[in-house]
Enzyme design. Structure first.
Site, mmCIF file in Angstrom:
data_model
loop_
_atom_site.group_PDB
_atom_site.id
_atom_site.type_symbol
_atom_site.label_atom_id
_atom_site.label_comp_id
_atom_site.label_asym_id
_atom_site.label_seq_id
_atom_site.Cartn_x
_atom_site.Cartn_y
_atom_site.Cartn_z
ATOM 1 N N ASP A 184 14.132 -0.728 2.014
ATOM 2 C CA ASP A 184 14.679 -1.038 3.343
ATOM 3 C C ASP A 184 15.739 -2.121 3.160
ATOM 4 O O ASP A 184 16.913 -1.822 2.926
ATOM 5 C CB ASP A 184 13.522 -1.459 4.248
ATOM 6 C CG ASP A 184 13.939 -1.696 5.682
ATOM 7 O OD1 ASP A 184 15.145 -1.653 5.966
ATOM 8 O OD2 ASP A 184 13.085 -1.940 6.545
ATOM 9 N N LYS A 192 0.812 -1.198 0.000
ATOM 10 C CA LYS A 192 0.000 0.000 0.000
ATOM 11 C C LYS A 192 0.863 1.273 0.000
ATOM 12 O O LYS A 192 0.409 2.341 -0.367
ATOM 13 C CB LYS A 192 -0.868 0.037 1.272
ATOM 14 C CG LYS A 192 -1.869 -1.066 1.412
ATOM 15 C CD LYS A 192 -2.599 -0.895 2.784
ATOM 16 C CE LYS A 192 -3.519 -2.061 3.027
ATOM 17 N NZ LYS A 192 -4.142 -1.977 4.381
ATOM 18 N N GLY A 244 15.639 -4.052 0.597
ATOM 19 C CA GLY A 244 15.772 -4.143 -0.854
ATOM 20 C C GLY A 244 15.132 -5.390 -1.447
ATOM 21 O O GLY A 244 15.043 -5.537 -2.662
ATOM 22 N N ASP A 298 7.658 3.360 -2.248
ATOM 23 C CA ASP A 298 7.819 4.374 -1.211
ATOM 24 C C ASP A 298 9.172 4.268 -0.512
ATOM 25 O O ASP A 298 9.809 5.265 -0.238
ATOM 26 C CB ASP A 298 6.679 4.296 -0.183
ATOM 27 C CG ASP A 298 6.509 2.899 0.387
ATOM 28 O OD1 ASP A 298 6.891 1.929 -0.286
ATOM 29 O OD2 ASP A 298 5.996 2.767 1.511
ATOM 30 N N THR A 336 11.996 -6.442 -1.599
ATOM 31 C CA THR A 336 10.767 -6.234 -2.366
ATOM 32 C C THR A 336 11.087 -5.725 -3.762
ATOM 33 O O THR A 336 10.617 -6.268 -4.772
ATOM 34 C CB THR A 336 9.859 -5.213 -1.634
ATOM 35 O OG1 THR A 336 9.679 -5.644 -0.293
ATOM 36 C CG2 THR A 336 8.519 -5.078 -2.330
ATOM 37 N N LYS A 365 16.890 3.694 2.851
ATOM 38 C CA LYS A 365 17.573 3.701 4.143
ATOM 39 C C LYS A 365 19.065 3.483 3.959
ATOM 40 O O LYS A 365 19.478 2.703 3.104
ATOM 41 C CB LYS A 365 17.014 2.593 5.033
ATOM 42 C CG LYS A 365 15.658 2.910 5.588
ATOM 43 C CD LYS A 365 15.329 1.936 6.688
ATOM 44 C CE LYS A 365 13.930 2.184 7.191
ATOM 45 N NZ LYS A 365 13.561 1.169 8.198
HETATM 46 C C1 PRP Z 1 7.147 -1.695 2.748
HETATM 47 C C2 PRP Z 1 7.375 -0.733 1.599
HETATM 48 C C3 PRP Z 1 8.103 -1.556 0.583
HETATM 49 C C4 PRP Z 1 8.843 -2.579 1.419
HETATM 50 C C5 PRP Z 1 10.300 -2.261 1.477
HETATM 51 O O1 PRP Z 1 5.987 -2.414 2.532
HETATM 52 O O2 PRP Z 1 6.160 -0.232 1.108
HETATM 53 O O3 PRP Z 1 7.221 -2.199 -0.310
HETATM 54 O O4 PRP Z 1 8.290 -2.529 2.732
HETATM 55 O O5 PRP Z 1 10.983 -3.172 2.317
HETATM 56 P P1 PRP Z 1 12.189 -4.074 1.829
HETATM 57 O O6 PRP Z 1 13.124 -3.189 1.050
HETATM 58 O O7 PRP Z 1 12.792 -4.548 3.110
HETATM 59 O O8 PRP Z 1 11.647 -5.198 1.007
HETATM 60 P P2 PRP Z 1 5.196 -3.198 3.681
HETATM 61 O O9 PRP Z 1 5.526 -4.655 3.623
HETATM 62 O O10 PRP Z 1 5.420 -2.515 4.993
HETATM 63 O O11 PRP Z 1 3.686 -3.093 3.200
HETATM 64 P P3 PRP Z 1 2.768 -1.787 2.958
HETATM 65 O O12 PRP Z 1 3.404 -0.988 1.849
HETATM 66 O O13 PRP Z 1 1.454 -2.365 2.562
HETATM 67 O O14 PRP Z 1 2.719 -1.017 4.252
#
Ligand code: PRP
Length: 185
Positions: A106, A46, A108, A103, A110, A134
Site C-alpha cells: 500500500d 496476518k 510500501g 499480500d 512495511t 496499489k
Molecule cells: C497490511 C498488509 C501489509 C501492509 C501493507 O497489513 O498485510 O503487511 O498492510 O501496507 P503498507 O504498504 O502501507 O505498509 P496490516 O497492517 O493491515 O495487518 P494484517 O496483515 O495483520 O491485516
C-alpha cells in the site's frame, strides 16, 4: 459465486484469476531458483498467510516456511507510520535464499522496513513476492514477483481483512467506500 456481502462493492479478482496467477508465480520462482537447495519463504502475518500457503504448495523447489508479525503505528491515521517487529523468524537467514511474501503493498512502508531489516542479516539472496500493489504514490520497494496491480481502494479477501472480517474469502473484493472513508489499510 454467491451473492456479494452487503459491505462489498464488487469483486476485483476472482478465485480463478488468483489461483492462475499464483501458479504462474510459482513456476517463475521455480525457474529462477533452479539449483537452489532450499528456499526460505517468509510470510508477513496476518495478511500473507493464505497467499503463502497456496504459493508454497505449488513450488517444486524445496523450501522452508516461516513467519514474521509486525505492528505499525500511525498507519490508520496520518502520522509516523513506524514499523516494529512483534514476532521474529525462528532461524537466522545468513547465507540463505530468502523470498519475502506479502499480500499487499500500500504505502510500501512495511515491505521497505522488512527488506532493509532482512538485508542486514546477510542472506545469500533476498527477493520479494507481493500479490497486490496499489496504484498510488508511496515508498519505492523492489518487487521481484508481482501478482496484480490494483486501484487505490480498500480490498478484502484472500488473507486481507477489514477489522478482521473477510480474510478467508477465496476472492478479492473492494470494500464499499463509505465504510473506510478517511482510513488507510
Ligand atoms: C497490511 C498488509 C501489509 C501492509 C501493507 O497489513 O498485510 O503487511 O498492510 O501496507 P503498507 O504498504 O502501507 O505498509 P496490516 O497492517 O493491515 O495487518 P494484517 O496483515 O495483520 O491485516
Amino acid at each position: 459465486m454467491d451473492r456479494l456481502y452487503p459491505d462489498l462493492a464488487r469483486v476485483l479478482l476472482s478465485e480463478e484469476q488468483i489461483q492462475a496467477r499464483v501458479a504462474q508465480i510459482a513456476e517463475q520462482i521455480d525457474r529462477d531458483c533452479a539449483g537452489v537447495e532450499e528456499l526460505y519463504l517468509i510470510g508477513v502475518l496476518k495478511g500473507a498467510f493464505i497467499f503463502l500457503a497456496d504459493l508454497a504448495r505449488r513450488l517444486e523447489t524445496p523450501h522452508t516456511v516461516d513467519f514474521m508479525a509486525l505492528s505499525s503505528y500511525g498507519k490508520r491515521g496520518a502520522s509516523s507510520g513506524a514499523v516494529r517487529i512483534v514476532m521474529d523468524l525462528r532461524e537466522p537467514i545468513e547465507g540463505r535464499y530468502v523470498i519475502l511474501v506479502e499480500d499487499i503493498l500500500d504505502t510500501g512502508q512495511t515491505l521497505d522496513y522488512l527488506y532493509r531489516t532482512l538485508q542486514g542479516r546477510r542472506p545469500a539472496s533476498l527477493r520479494t513476492c507481493v500479490l497486490l500493489r496499489k496504484r498510488r504514490e508511496g515508498v519505492r520497494v523492489p518487487i521481484d514477483y508481482l501478482g496484480f496491480e490494483i486501484p487505490d481502494v480498500w480490498v478484502v479477501g484472500y488473507g486481507l481483512d477489514y477489522a478482521e472480517r473477510f480474510r478467508t474469502l477465496p476472492y478479492i473484493a473492494e470494500l464499499r467506500t463509505e465504510l473506510y472513508r478517511g482510513e488507510r489499510r
